[in-house]
Design a protein around this motif. Structure first.
Motif, PDB file in Angstrom:
ATOM      1  N   GLU A 128       4.435 -10.107   0.633  1.00 45.47           N
ATOM      2  CA  GLU A 128       2.553 -10.043   0.828  1.00 45.47           C
ATOM      3  C   GLU A 128       2.398 -11.656  -0.154  1.00 45.47           C
ATOM      4  OE1 GLU A 128       1.170  -8.322   3.282  1.00 45.47           O
ATOM      5  OE2 GLU A 128       3.132  -7.387   3.131  1.00 45.47           O
ATOM      6  N   LEU A 129       1.679 -12.139   1.008  1.00 45.83           N
ATOM      7  CA  LEU A 129       0.812 -13.313  -0.195  1.00 45.83           C
ATOM      8  C   LEU A 129      -0.341 -12.876  -0.803  1.00 45.83           C
ATOM      9  CD1 LEU A 129      -0.214 -15.508   2.846  1.00 45.83           C
ATOM     10  CD2 LEU A 129       1.436 -16.021   1.283  1.00 45.83           C
ATOM     11  N   VAL A 130      -1.220 -12.043  -0.252  1.00 41.03           N
ATOM     12  CA  VAL A 130      -1.925 -10.648  -1.600  1.00 41.03           C
ATOM     13  C   VAL A 130      -1.592  -9.592  -1.346  1.00 41.03           C
ATOM     14  CG1 VAL A 130      -4.028 -10.947  -2.325  1.00 41.03           C
ATOM     15  CG2 VAL A 130      -3.076 -12.608  -1.578  1.00 41.03           C
ATOM     16  N   ALA A 131      -1.645  -8.661  -2.045  1.00 37.13           N
ATOM     17  CA  ALA A 131      -2.121  -6.927  -1.974  1.00 37.13           C
ATOM     18  C   ALA A 131      -2.626  -6.346  -2.796  1.00 37.13           C
ATOM     19  CB  ALA A 131      -0.183  -6.365  -1.984  1.00 37.13           C
ATOM     20  N   ASP A 132      -3.479  -5.768  -2.635  1.00 36.07           N
ATOM     21  CA  ASP A 132      -4.107  -5.330  -3.518  1.00 36.07           C
ATOM     22  C   ASP A 132      -5.225  -6.616  -5.102  1.00 36.07           C
ATOM     23  OD1 ASP A 132      -4.016  -2.674  -1.945  1.00 36.07           O
ATOM     24  OD2 ASP A 132      -1.871  -1.833  -3.520  1.00 36.07           O
ATOM     25  N   GLY A 133      -5.231  -7.280  -4.165  1.00 37.46           N
ATOM     26  CA  GLY A 133      -6.093  -8.472  -5.280  1.00 37.46           C
ATOM     27  C   GLY A 133      -5.014  -8.448  -5.842  1.00 37.46           C
ATOM     28  N   LYS A 134      -3.926  -9.053  -5.070  1.00 42.47           N
ATOM     29  CA  LYS A 134      -2.776  -9.325  -6.260  1.00 42.47           C
ATOM     30  C   LYS A 134      -2.057 -10.326  -5.603  1.00 42.47           C
ATOM     31  CE  LYS A 134      -4.042  -7.235 -10.650  1.00 42.47           C
ATOM     32  NZ  LYS A 134      -5.129  -7.844 -11.192  1.00 42.47           N
ATOM     33  N   ILE A 135      -1.922 -12.015  -6.049  1.00 46.98           N
ATOM     34  CA  ILE A 135      -0.479 -12.391  -5.548  1.00 46.98           C
ATOM     35  C   ILE A 135       0.264 -11.723  -5.007  1.00 46.98           C
ATOM     36  CG2 ILE A 135       0.455 -15.048  -6.112  1.00 46.98           C
ATOM     37  CD1 ILE A 135      -2.754 -15.210  -4.748  1.00 46.98           C
ATOM     38  N   GLY A 136       0.686 -11.721  -4.437  1.00 49.57           N
ATOM     39  CA  GLY A 136       2.293 -11.805  -4.093  1.00 49.57           C
ATOM     40  C   GLY A 136       3.694 -12.952  -3.725  1.00 49.57           C
ATOM     41  N   PHE A 137       3.195 -13.820  -3.042  1.00 51.28           N
ATOM     42  CA  PHE A 137       4.694 -14.917  -3.013  1.00 51.28           C
ATOM     43  C   PHE A 137       5.402 -14.871  -3.589  1.00 51.28           C
ATOM     44  CE2 PHE A 137       1.056 -17.679  -3.607  1.00 51.28           C
ATOM     45  CZ  PHE A 137       0.947 -18.379  -4.725  1.00 51.28           C
ATOM     46  N   ALA A 138       4.894 -14.571  -4.690  1.00 53.11           N
ATOM     47  CA  ALA A 138       6.001 -15.383  -5.798  1.00 53.11           C
ATOM     48  C   ALA A 138       6.757 -14.400  -6.401  1.00 53.11           C
ATOM     49  CB  ALA A 138       5.283 -15.424  -7.254  1.00 53.11           C
ATOM     50  N   SER A 139       7.018 -13.174  -6.008  1.00 55.94           N
ATOM     51  CA  SER A 139       8.037 -11.792  -5.467  1.00 55.94           C
ATOM     52  C   SER A 139       9.323 -12.981  -5.492  1.00 55.94           C
ATOM     53  CB  SER A 139       7.429 -10.614  -5.149  1.00 55.94           C
ATOM     54  OG  SER A 139       8.346 -11.471  -3.258  1.00 55.94           O
ATOM     55  N   PRO A 140      10.807 -11.650  -5.394  1.00 54.17           N
ATOM     56  CA  PRO A 140      11.545 -11.881  -5.494  1.00 54.17           C
ATOM     57  C   PRO A 140      11.869 -12.051  -4.027  1.00 54.17           C
ATOM     58  CG  PRO A 140      11.989 -10.268  -6.763  1.00 54.17           C
ATOM     59  CD  PRO A 140      10.630 -10.044  -6.701  1.00 54.17           C
ATOM     60  N   GLN A 141      11.662 -11.470  -3.160  1.00 51.98           N
ATOM     61  CA  GLN A 141      11.352 -12.004  -1.659  1.00 51.98           C
ATOM     62  C   GLN A 141      10.477 -12.956  -1.549  1.00 51.98           C
ATOM     63  OE1 GLN A 141      10.124  -9.108  -2.693  1.00 51.98           O
ATOM     64  NE2 GLN A 141       9.802  -6.861  -1.733  1.00 51.98           N
ATOM     65  N   GLY A 142       9.632 -13.480  -2.176  1.00 48.29           N
ATOM     66  CA  GLY A 142       8.794 -14.983  -1.310  1.00 48.29           C
ATOM     67  C   GLY A 142       9.935 -16.206  -2.331  1.00 48.29           C
ATOM     68  N   VAL A 143      10.635 -15.634  -3.469  1.00 46.66           N
ATOM     69  CA  VAL A 143      11.587 -16.937  -3.850  1.00 46.66           C
ATOM     70  C   VAL A 143      12.617 -17.003  -3.425  1.00 46.66           C
ATOM     71  CG1 VAL A 143      12.933 -17.193  -5.729  1.00 46.66           C
ATOM     72  CG2 VAL A 143      10.534 -16.552  -6.372  1.00 46.66           C
ATOM     73  N   GLU A 144      13.176 -15.852  -2.678  1.00 40.01           N
ATOM     74  CA  GLU A 144      14.864 -16.072  -1.467  1.00 40.01           C
ATOM     75  C   GLU A 144      13.934 -16.842  -0.702  1.00 40.01           C
ATOM     76  OE1 GLU A 144      17.909 -13.537  -0.616  1.00 40.01           O
ATOM     77  OE2 GLU A 144      15.601 -12.390  -0.504  1.00 40.01           O
ATOM     78  N   ALA A 145      12.635 -16.685   0.152  1.00 37.73           N
ATOM     79  CA  ALA A 145      12.295 -16.526   1.210  1.00 37.73           C
ATOM     80  C   ALA A 145      12.118 -18.743   1.409  1.00 37.73           C
ATOM     81  CB  ALA A 145      10.885 -15.964   2.134  1.00 37.73           C
ATOM     82  N   VAL A 146      11.786 -18.562   0.608  1.00 38.82           N
ATOM     83  CA  VAL A 146      11.141 -20.254  -0.142  1.00 38.82           C
ATOM     84  C   VAL A 146      11.739 -21.300   0.010  1.00 38.82           C
ATOM     85  CG1 VAL A 146       9.647 -21.251  -0.813  1.00 38.82           C
ATOM     86  CG2 VAL A 146       8.662 -19.980  -0.017  1.00 38.82           C
TER      87      VAL A 146
END
Length: 423
Positions: free
Chosen positions: A214-232
């Motif tokens: 997610e980009l943002v979920a419940d007001g918290k940035i999510g793109f630095a999650s393991p899923q985000g890092v892997e995808a980028v």
């Protein structure tokens, strides 16, 4: 397309006489209601970004003229804003010259929380439930509706059937297959894929979404999650293979590179489908951005534009009346706007149901795919939160640092922007 992109919008830069607001060139403007404003007590200034589809400016002017005929005490002046619309709008909203009504791409909560846009619940009335859930969720802040979604803009991957077939390539349905296809279709004269002149375009968010992030979920940035890092990190493969078209004469929102045969695959929008079909006949197909890996999901980006009333303007009630008349009461004009100038999906379910041009062929397929795989940016995501993400991705794909580190740093900056918007 997303209204938060800093570069010229997909509608393109259109020339014309310029107005100047706070020292910034704004755009060309019509006479109020096409010159039929005699006797009006109020003149509304309505801002639109410069759509590139032929006939759009004339259509908006025609709608304004019809409104004044029905409401002789209110004239409407349409201001057509080329270039970086978002920056010009944000600057104008800080001045007394701000528009009474304006459209906004990818509506964000900050507009409502700063008191810049008026709540429109009374204007929706019983029509509220006729707008799709996504359109309502986008403009809902603290339980109130702060705009009316005008169009849903669907983005997808176009491919040339004949070119892929000749190369023995199956249309890619996984990210690995997309990377392989783009590489295989790259020759000395052509590249395999066009996602934007910067080689990035909308792909960062698409990749995160396609890997379950997610980009943002419940007001918290999510793109630095393991899923985000892997995808980028995965996006770097397209750059390493040198299979991306860079620096074309127009950007991803224009189908020229695709229809001219410069690339056999391009990320673009539903709005371009009539031009693509006119040029290529049935020699094209569409796909979602593929799932990054097993467990992920394909993605079509759903953006669009929202009509808002300036809550700090001098003509709030007249502005509400115009927005209600055009985007809530006049279904036939909403359908004209969605189908007459490129293809867009009407946010109103009853209007979408009668959109004949979207009910057949590849356009119908696009609408069905969007219903199944469409993702919109959250309304807490704006240019302030998106800029550090984009800068980090640019460094990752060009080998200028570790993805986890760069995205974590960007997430800290983006979180500050989200917190400020929610405060």
């Amino acid at each position: 397309m997303s209204g938060q992109r800093a570069q010229l919008s997909r509608r393109g830069f259109l020339g014309g006489s310029l107005l100047f607001v706070a020292g910034t060139a704004v755009g060309c403007t019509t006479s109020p209601s096409g010159g039929s404003s005699n006797g009006a007590k109020t003149t509304l200034n309505v801002w639109s970004h410069a759509y590139g589809e032929a006939g759009t400016q004339q259509a908006l002017t025609r709608y304004a003229t019809e409104f004044t005929k029905a409401n002789p005490d209110i004239a409407v002046k349409v201001t057509w804003v080329p270039g970086d619309y978002t920056a010009k709008l944000n600057a104008s909203l800080l001045t007394e010259a701000a528009p009474d009504v304006f459209e906004h791409g990818d509506f964000t909560q900050g507009l409502a929380r700063r008191g810049q846009v008026a709540a429109l619940d009374a204007e929706y009335g019983s029509a509220k439930d006729d707008f799709n859930q996504g359109a309502r969720d986008l403009v809902t802040v603290d339980g109130k509706l702060h705009g009316v979604k005008m169009i849903d803009d669907v983005q997808m991957l176009y491919y040339r059937k004949s070119v892929l077939a000749q190369a023995g390539i199956t249309p890619p349905t996984t990210f690995d297959a997309l990377v392989a296809a783009a590489k295989a279709l790259t020759t000395k004269k052509t590249k395999g894929l066009f996602v934007g002149n910067d080689g990035i375009g909308e792909t960062p968010a698409l990749s995160v979404f396609s890997n379950g992030g997610e980009l943002v979920a419940d007001g918290k940035i999510g793109f630095a999650s393991p899923q985000g890092v892997e995808a980028v990190t995965g996006l770097k493969r397209l750059h390493d293979d040198k299979s991306l078209l860079l620096g074309f004469t127009t950007d991803w929102w224009d189908p020229s590179a695709f229809v001219q045969g410069v690339v056999p695959m391009q990320w673009c929008g539903l709005w371009a489908m009539p031009a693509i079909e006119s040029a290529l006949g049935d020699d094209y197909g569409i796909l979602p951005w593929p799932a990054f890996k097993a467990g992920g999901a394909p993605v079509l980006r759903v953006g669009g534009w929202t009509s808002c009333v300036n809550a700090k303007g001098k003509n709030v009630e007249a502005a509400k009346k115009f927005v209600k008349w055009l985007w809530i009461d006049r279904k036939e004009l909403q359908q004209d706007w969605s189908e007459g100038y490129g293809f867009h999906v009407p946010p109103r379910t009853s209007v979408a149901a009668t959109a004949s041009k979207l009910s057949k062929g590849t356009a119908k397929e696009a609408v069905e795919l969007a219903a199944k795989y469409g993702r919109s940016n959250p309304n807490t995501w704006d240019s302030a939160s998106g800029a550090p993400f984009g800068a980090a991705v640019s460094k990752v794909v060009t080998g200028q640092g570790d993805a986890a580190t760069l995205l974590a740093e960007a997430a800290g900056q983006a979180q500050g922007a989200v917190d400020k918007q929610l405060s």
